[in-house]
Design a protein around this motif. Structure first.
Motif, PDB file in Angstrom:
ATOM      1  N   TYR A  80      40.544 101.337 105.863  1.00 61.62           N
ATOM      2  CA  TYR A  80      40.233 102.547 104.956  1.00 61.62           C
ATOM      3  C   TYR A  80      39.371 102.775 105.203  1.00 61.62           C
ATOM      4  O   TYR A  80      39.135 103.556 105.012  1.00 61.62           O
ATOM      5  N   ILE A 126      47.562 104.421 103.396  1.00 59.98           N
ATOM      6  CA  ILE A 126      46.409 103.406 102.845  1.00 59.98           C
ATOM      7  C   ILE A 126      45.996 103.153 101.917  1.00 59.98           C
ATOM      8  O   ILE A 126      45.488 102.247 101.068  1.00 59.98           O
ATOM      9  N   GLU A 127      45.120 105.122 101.209  1.00 62.53           N
ATOM     10  CA  GLU A 127      44.986 104.754  99.939  1.00 62.53           C
ATOM     11  C   GLU A 127      46.026 104.088  98.415  1.00 62.53           C
ATOM     12  O   GLU A 127      45.486 103.393  98.087  1.00 62.53           O
TER      13      GLU A 127
END
Length: 481
Positions: free
Chosen positions: A365, A395-396
């Motif tokens: 991240y 990813i977040e």
């Protein structure tokens, strides 16, 4: 009128709750009898600076020069007591008190009293006690006392000690003390130590009248390995030459802005600067600098730039870091990723372990964030490890899925304080305790989580919050005992 003690000069006294040091004993022109010239801790209690009718009888050492006054030696003056008398009053039990009934009335009937005689006997034997807690008992000196070799922990906080020589005399009678607390006394004068005196852990908190030179000199003189000198309005650190053996140092809630002089301490493993709001920048790295430092607490400081965090990455042995409640970070997951991404060796951040899985996710991240923030360090190293950043939204979302937005209700009797926090679902219950303790300002509480129509206690410290069903929207109650 009470007689003046022979050793009155330099003693700490208390009159109707107001404390001060006797700076003068003798006559005052134009009056009869003997007077005490006192410098009061509360300057509003004073009337002058030690002078009367143009004649200077004593000098006040405090910043407020009008903190002095003259008083007669009267019965309401509390002169304190010797350490031996204080120990007797707290620990020695009369023979008539040692005898206990064989049964005690309890809520559910008679309870057999077992072992009370033995406990009372052990407490009454001062020579056999390993711990002496004599806080707030007006101790001003040792008094007639033999060697108490069994005592390993001695607490003399908030007493009437006013001289380093008296502290040295006490230590000479306690040759095996390894923990000494002399916080909130009123010590001054030249250092005095007997040969061979050694103390492992020294606490001198809440002592604004002492300087760093005095405390560090005393700590070095007793070969201290651990020193706490917090809540003492300390603003400047001079030489640390006497502290080469020091391993643990707490300078919490002072007014420090520069810690460069500490950087050369060869054995320092743990340093806490918690609460020093004036501390805004960690100094530039130079070799050797904090060569043995493993744990650093910068929570509640004024640290305000990521450059300072980057400099921490150069400390060779640092693995535990506290940055909570500083301007440079926030409670969001972005800040945690920014710290973990910057510092490769941090294994514990703000009380929570950094697992290998979390490090991987946070570093990935961090790489995503690098597409939005210029100049982030470690990028070539992390790209070689994880590849170029891609899929920021995914990813977040994955990171957010590991977090739970919960409401923590701190319950004090009939009142209730509510705070919203983002917590890792994989956080252990024991890791939640320091978070709640900061909110509740106590460690005496019981944790519960709302589960269907009842409250489930978080009763196993080694289980993850997810085990108890903690997720977004969960309510955790901290009920103060």
């Amino acid at each position: 009128m009470s007689p003046v003690p022979a050793n009155a000069l330099g003693r700490w006294i208390s009159v109707n709750g107001d404390g001060g040091i006797v700076r003068y004993v003798g006559p005052v022109d134009g009056t009869s009898g003997t007077w005490l010239g006192v410098e009061w801790a509360n300057p509003e209690r004073g009337k002058h600076n030690g002078s009367k009718d143009g004649k200077q009888y004593f000098t006040c050492k405090s910043v407020d020069t009008n903190s002095g006054s003259f008083i007669r030696c009267v019965d309401r003056i509390d002169w304190g007591q010797t350490l031996l008398d204080a120990a007797r009053s707290r620990y020695i039990i009369d023979a008539t008190e040692i005898s206990t009934p064989s049964t005690i009335d309890g809520r559910r009937g008679k309870i057999e009293a077992v072992g009370f005689d033995k406990i009372a006997h052990e407490q009454s034997d001062l020579l056999g006690l390993p711990v002496l807690g004599l806080d707030s008992l007006g101790v001003y000196e040792l008094g007639p006392c033999g060697v108490m070799a069994n005592v390993h922990s001695l607490s003399l906080a908030r007493n009437y000690l006013t001289g380093w020589q008296r502290v040295g005399d006490i230590l000479a009678a306690f040759p095996n003390v390894d923990t000494l607390d002399i916080s909130a006394n009123h010590i001054e004068g030249p250092l005095f130590l007997g040969a061979g005196v050694s103390v492992h852990t020294l606490r001198v908190d809440s002592s604004p009248g002492l300087t760093w030179a005095e405390v560090s000199g005393f700590a070095g003189g007793v070969s201290a390995r651990s020193l706490s000198f917090g809540w003492s309005e300390l603003s400047r650190l001079e030489s640390t030459a006497a502290l080469d053996l020091l391993e643990d140092l707490k300078l919490e809630y002072n007014h420090l802005s520069d810690i460069t002089s500490l950087a050369s301490l060869p054995r320092l493993r743990s340093l806490s600067l918690r609460g020093n709001r004036e501390f805004t920048e960690f100094p530039p790295y130079h070799e050797p600098m904090f060569p043995s430092l493993e744990s650093l607490h910068l929570g509640h400081t004024g640290l305000s730039q990521w450059l300072s965090v980057d400099r921490l990455g150069q400390l060779p042995t640092l693995h535990t870091l506290y940055l909570a409640h500083t301007p440079v970070v926030s409670e969001s997951h972005t800040s945690r990723a920014m710290v973990i991404g910057r510092l490769a060796n941090i294994a514990k951040l703000d009380g929570s372990l950094v697992s290998p899985e979390e490090r991987t996710e946070m570093e990935r991240y961090y790489l995503v964030l690098s597409t939005q923030v210029e100049g982030l360090p470690r990028l070539p190293e992390l790209i070689a490890k994880h590849g170029k950043p891609r899929g920021p939204a995914a990813i977040e979302a994955k990171i957010k899925s590991r977090l739970a937005q919960v409401s923590i209700h701190v319950v004090r009797g009939s009142s209730e304080e509510v705070v919203t926090k983002s917590l890792l679902k994989s956080m252990l219950v024991r890791q939640l305790h320091p978070v709640v303790a900061r909110l509740a300002k106590t460690r005496d509480f019981q944790l519960y989580v709302a589960s269907d129509d009842h409250w489930t206690p978080l009763d196993c410290d080694t289980r993850e919050l997810s085990f108890y069903g903690v997720e977004d929207g969960s309510i955790i109650r901290a009920v103060l005992q």
